[in-house]
Write a protein that holds these residues in place. Structure first.
Motif, PDB file in Angstrom:
ATOM      1  N   ARG A  45       1.028  -0.814   0.855  1.00 15.92           N
ATOM      2  CA  ARG A  45       2.138   0.141   0.786  1.00 15.92           C
ATOM      3  C   ARG A  45       3.189  -0.275  -0.224  1.00 15.92           C
ATOM      4  NH1 ARG A  45       1.535   0.868   6.335  1.00 15.92           N
ATOM      5  NH2 ARG A  45       2.979  -0.774   6.969  1.00 15.92           N
ATOM      6  N   ASN A  46       3.414  -1.577  -0.359  1.00 16.32           N
ATOM      7  CA  ASN A  46       4.577  -2.037  -1.117  1.00 16.32           C
ATOM      8  C   ASN A  46       4.276  -2.497  -2.541  1.00 16.32           C
ATOM      9  OD1 ASN A  46       6.973  -2.000   0.826  1.00 16.32           O
ATOM     10  ND2 ASN A  46       5.389  -2.987   2.062  1.00 16.32           N
ATOM     11  N   LEU A  47       3.016  -2.781  -2.820  1.00 13.95           N
ATOM     12  CA  LEU A  47       2.672  -3.299  -4.150  1.00 13.95           C
ATOM     13  C   LEU A  47       1.714  -2.346  -4.856  1.00 13.95           C
ATOM     14  CD1 LEU A  47       2.054  -7.068  -3.225  1.00 13.95           C
ATOM     15  CD2 LEU A  47       4.142  -6.061  -4.175  1.00 13.95           C
TER      16      LEU A  47
ATOM     17  N   GLU B 292       7.998 -14.358   6.409  1.00 12.75           N
ATOM     18  CA  GLU B 292       7.958 -12.903   6.567  1.00 12.75           C
ATOM     19  C   GLU B 292       8.392 -12.564   7.994  1.00 12.75           C
ATOM     20  OE1 GLU B 292       7.397 -10.668   4.321  1.00 12.75           O
ATOM     21  OE2 GLU B 292       6.584 -11.901   2.689  1.00 12.75           O
TER      22      GLU B 292
ATOM     23  N   CYS C   9       9.350  -8.514  -2.159  1.00 16.49           N
ATOM     24  CA  CYS C   9       9.384  -7.094  -1.773  1.00 16.49           C
ATOM     25  C   CYS C   9       7.980  -6.608  -1.419  1.00 16.49           C
ATOM     26  CB  CYS C   9       9.955  -6.255  -2.913  1.00 16.49           C
ATOM     27  SG  CYS C   9      11.572  -6.790  -3.458  1.00 16.49           S
ATOM     28  N   ARG C  10       7.196  -7.422  -0.747  1.00 22.23           N
ATOM     29  CA  ARG C  10       5.784  -7.082  -0.555  1.00 22.23           C
ATOM     30  C   ARG C  10       5.505  -6.555   0.838  1.00 22.23           C
ATOM     31  NH1 ARG C  10       3.776 -13.396  -0.842  1.00 22.23           N
ATOM     32  NH2 ARG C  10       4.800 -14.095   1.048  1.00 22.23           N
ATOM     33  N   THR C  11       6.413  -6.802   1.780  1.00 18.77           N
ATOM     34  CA  THR C  11       6.174  -6.346   3.154  1.00 18.77           C
ATOM     35  C   THR C  11       7.256  -5.356   3.569  1.00 18.77           C
ATOM     36  OG1 THR C  11       7.395  -8.239   4.002  1.00 18.77           O
ATOM     37  CG2 THR C  11       4.994  -8.462   3.866  1.00 18.77           C
ATOM     38  N   ASP C  12       6.990  -4.625   4.664  1.00 22.17           N
ATOM     39  CA  ASP C  12       7.919  -3.567   5.072  1.00 22.17           C
ATOM     40  C   ASP C  12       9.281  -4.129   5.461  1.00 22.17           C
ATOM     41  OD1 ASP C  12       5.830  -1.903   4.647  1.00 22.17           O
ATOM     42  OD2 ASP C  12       5.364  -1.562   6.774  1.00 22.17           O
TER      43      ASP C  12
ATOM     44  N   GLY D 285      10.230  -7.487   5.013  1.00 21.37           N
ATOM     45  CA  GLY D 285      10.676  -8.553   4.125  1.00 21.37           C
ATOM     46  C   GLY D 285      10.787  -9.916   4.785  1.00 21.37           C
TER      47      GLY D 285
ATOM     48  N   ASP E  64       8.774  -9.194  -7.326  1.00 21.54           N
ATOM     49  CA  ASP E  64       8.523  -8.200  -6.262  1.00 21.54           C
ATOM     50  C   ASP E  64       7.298  -8.587  -5.416  1.00 21.54           C
ATOM     51  OD1 ASP E  64      10.664  -6.680  -7.051  1.00 21.54           O
ATOM     52  OD2 ASP E  64       9.490  -5.076  -8.004  1.00 21.54           O
TER      53      ASP E  64
ATOM     54  N   GLU F  18       0.565  -3.398   4.829  1.00 21.76           N
ATOM     55  CA  GLU F  18       1.929  -3.454   4.294  1.00 21.76           C
ATOM     56  C   GLU F  18       1.899  -3.785   2.802  1.00 21.76           C
ATOM     57  OE1 GLU F  18       5.041  -5.531   6.292  1.00 21.76           O
ATOM     58  OE2 GLU F  18       3.936  -5.616   8.186  1.00 21.76           O
TER      59      GLU F  18
END
Lengths: 193, 458
Positions: B299-301, B363, B185-188, B190, B181, B296
């Protein structure tokens, strides 16, 4: 950037029309000089005289090899892909590649080196608006033998070059290598085409 | 889980004879035995989740690509509702490949042999000369569609399997998902591919490349030694970059987390613990990331994931069975550090050949200039002409050939360099954690996962 950023197959002005007013006739002095340049280049590369090859490259070189895809005839323009390519080089990056081979002791991909034979044919030359620049199309069949493999590896392509005349000799300023395979039969492109 | 059987070859040899769990050895015979290859196609490539590409390759309804799941050709299409289907690219009439292009856009896929036509979701539309009922009356039209695979999107990556009753994709990743992840799956928005994959052939068995992908850090020291000999890349000592943390699982997944402070002088301050995330990202951001993406990432991690990503990002590794993952740095002579993202699938093409399929990604939210640089340097370092990966392309064929010798087939590949360093007490992540110098543990886990599948009942 997306997958759709694909340029049509009309790869250079030399590629399509057969009878062009700019054609430099076969057998003319310029044609012969250019053919000789390409034969000498093939010889230098086959003999792994890479420093001498680099001396024939111009400093604004663009050296690329697009990826190919199988497409329907109607969408064949997109069979040449210029986003992700097999080579995407400048003069500096080519010098880096050559330096890896000549200046280190561990460039294993070509140590021991392949035995190669670059067969250059079907040379067509066009003059351009610039009197010292010529667009050159040539076919290349490159065979490659490694270790004791008896089956030669083969790569066929057409090269669209821009050659520039410098005080009586030529330098390569642009080369686009259009390979015929979607899946290359070579295990790498550790050699130049 | 899997039903265990004792898979036995025609000469009486079992998988367990070939893969010795006590001594951590694998007999070379495993590499290119044709009998094993047939079993692999069914029990490995017919059973596990396989990566087939990225959804950004087919952004619009009707877009399609064709790929291989092991030796099975599949058609991957974008539906009107935005979803993605993966189906066997084999006509149920006579077995012809239905779609013969690598990519394109089509509402209907028509087999060129007898004209059976399929919607881009695989449903059978009809066969020419409807009145003659050339598809027969024995089967309803619903039974004449293209065989559907079970598919899953993860971070935009397209995965599929023929195993409808097997583990979910999340179960397949298991505890390693926490690390994956951090990459996928780390940025809004992807990742996206920067073009179709490079594809080329290496005359080697797929396993030679894939066991290396399970985080063989050690080979870099010798096989890729030129990186240290070439003045432009670092101070010449690759040994320091052999230290870090390897994470893996018994599913055969593996990643190498490599401390940025070990790699770059300018990141020495990362060790002190006084720098903020912003400051660290401004010095050396994780490969593929720019410092502007910090909100971002937050938010994602989770904070633990983010901290690890910035200090010691997973840079290389794999996903069982045949994916290589590279999120790596390319330091430039002028001090700039470019990050690249590339994924490979090594597709089996017989016991002695693999297709190397190289996807280059970035990204979506990265600046265009960053993407272009990442693309150029990915081409120069990895894949077809990549100056690093060129050097892999002789070793795998040599191993594949030596494995055939009457004597050499009994030589064993040894995975006996065992990690004995306990994980750091403050290590934030799950899964199996191997601290210190790169050892053989994660690669051995790859073989255990292989052994498990090869011993599974079909």
């Amino acid at each position: 950037m997306t997958m759709n950023a694909v340029i049509p197959t009309d790869v250079s002005s030399a590629s399509d029309a057969l009878s062009r007013p700019n054609r430099v006739p076969l057998g003319s002095p310029v044609y012969n000089q250019i053919a000789e340049f390409l034969y000498e280049e093939a010889w230098l590369l086959d003999e792994i005289r890479l420093a001498e090859w680099v001396a024939r490259l111009d400093t604004d070189l663009r050296y690329t090899c697009p990826v190919r895809q199988t497409r329907s005839l109607a969408q064949n323009a997109q069979s040449i892909v210029r986003t992700v390519m097999h080579f995407d080089e400048t003069y500096a990056s080519i010098r880096g590649r050559v330096g890896r081979i000549t200046d280190t002791r561990s460039a294993w991909a070509e140590d021991p080196p392949s035995r190669t034979r670059r067969l250059v044919t079907n040379i067509l030359v066009e003059s351009t608006d610039h009197p010292d620049e010529f667009e050159v199309k040539s076919y290349l069949l490159c065979s490659r033998s490694r270790f004791d493999e008896t089956t030669l590896l083969m790569l066929s392509c057409v090269r669209h070059d821009l050659l520039r005349r410098h005080s009586g000799t030529f330098k390569l300023a642009r080369r686009e290598i259009i390979v015929d395979q979607t899946v290359l039969g070579f295990p790498n492109l550790a050699i130049f085409l | 889980m899997l039903d265990r059987t004792r898979t036995t070859l025609s000469d009486g040899t079992t998988i367990d004879d070939l893969i010795n769990v006590q001594t951590r050895e694998v007999q070379l015979r495993v590499i290119s035995d044709p009998e094993l290859y047939d079993i692999e196609m069914r029990k490995v490539f017919g059973k596990t989740w396989l990566m087939l590409g990225h959804e950004s390759e087919i952004p619009n309804p009707g877009d399609f690509i064709t790929r291989l799941m092991g030796s099975d050709p599949v058609l991957i299409t974008r539906q009107k509702d935005g979803s993605i289907r993966v189906m066997l690219n084999v006509c149920p009439h006579r077995g012809m490949r239905v779609c013969t292009s690598d990519a394109g856009n089509a509402k209907v896929h028509t087999c060129i042999y007898h004209g059976w036509a399929f919607k881009n979701d695989g449903d059978f539309i009809g066969a020419p000369v409807a009145g003659e009922k050339m598809h027969g009356e024995m089967l309803p039209k619903e039974k004449l569609g293209l065989t559907q695979a079970r598919s899953h999107l993860y971070g935009g990556l397209i995965f599929a399997t023929w195993n409808f009753d097997g583990p979910s994709f999340d179960e397949f990743l298991g505890e390693m998902k926490w690390y994956y992840d951090m990459l996928f799956c780390r940025t809004d928005r992807g990742l996206e591919v920067l073009g179709p994959p490079q594809r080329f052939t290496i005359k080697a068995n797929w396993k030679t490349a894939c066991e290396q992908s399970a985080a063989d850090g050690y080979h870099t020291l010798t096989l890729h030694r030129w990186l240290g000999e070439f003045a432009k890349f670092g101070d010449g000592d690759l040994t320091t970059s052999m230290y870090g943390t390897e994470v893996g699982s018994l599913h055969g997944h593996a990643l190498r987390c490599m401390p940025v402070a070990n790699k770059f002088k300018q990141a020495a301050g990362f060790r002190d613990g006084n720098l903020t995330l912003e400051e660290k990202l401004a010095i050396v951001p994780p490969p593929g990331i720019t410092k502007e993406m910090l909100p971002e990432l937050i938010r994602n991690l989770t904070p633990d994931q983010l901290g690890l990503l910035v200090d010691s990002p997973p840079q290389v590794g794999g996903m069982f069975p045949n994916v290589l993952i590279a999120f790596i740095y390319v330091p430039q002579p002028d001090g700039e550090i470019i990050g690249l993202t590339s994924l490979h699938t090594y597709i089996p093409k017989g016991p002695d050949e693999l297709e190397f399929c190289n996807y280059i990604l970035a990204e979506k939210d990265a600046p265009e200039e960053h993407k272009q640089k990442a693309l150029q340097f990915a081409v120069r370092m990895l894949g077809t002409s990549g100056m690093v990966e060129q050097d892999d392309s002789d070793t795998w064929p040599h191993i594949t050939q030596t494995a055939k010798g009457a004597a050499a087939r009994n030589v064993t590949m040894k995975y006996q360099a065992v990690c004995t360093t306990p994980p750091r007490p403050d290590w934030p992540g799950p899964a199996l954690v191997y601290e210190g110098f790169t050892k053989d543990d994660t690669q051995w886990n790859w073989w255990l996962a292989y052994r498990d599948l090869m011993n599974s009942a079909l």
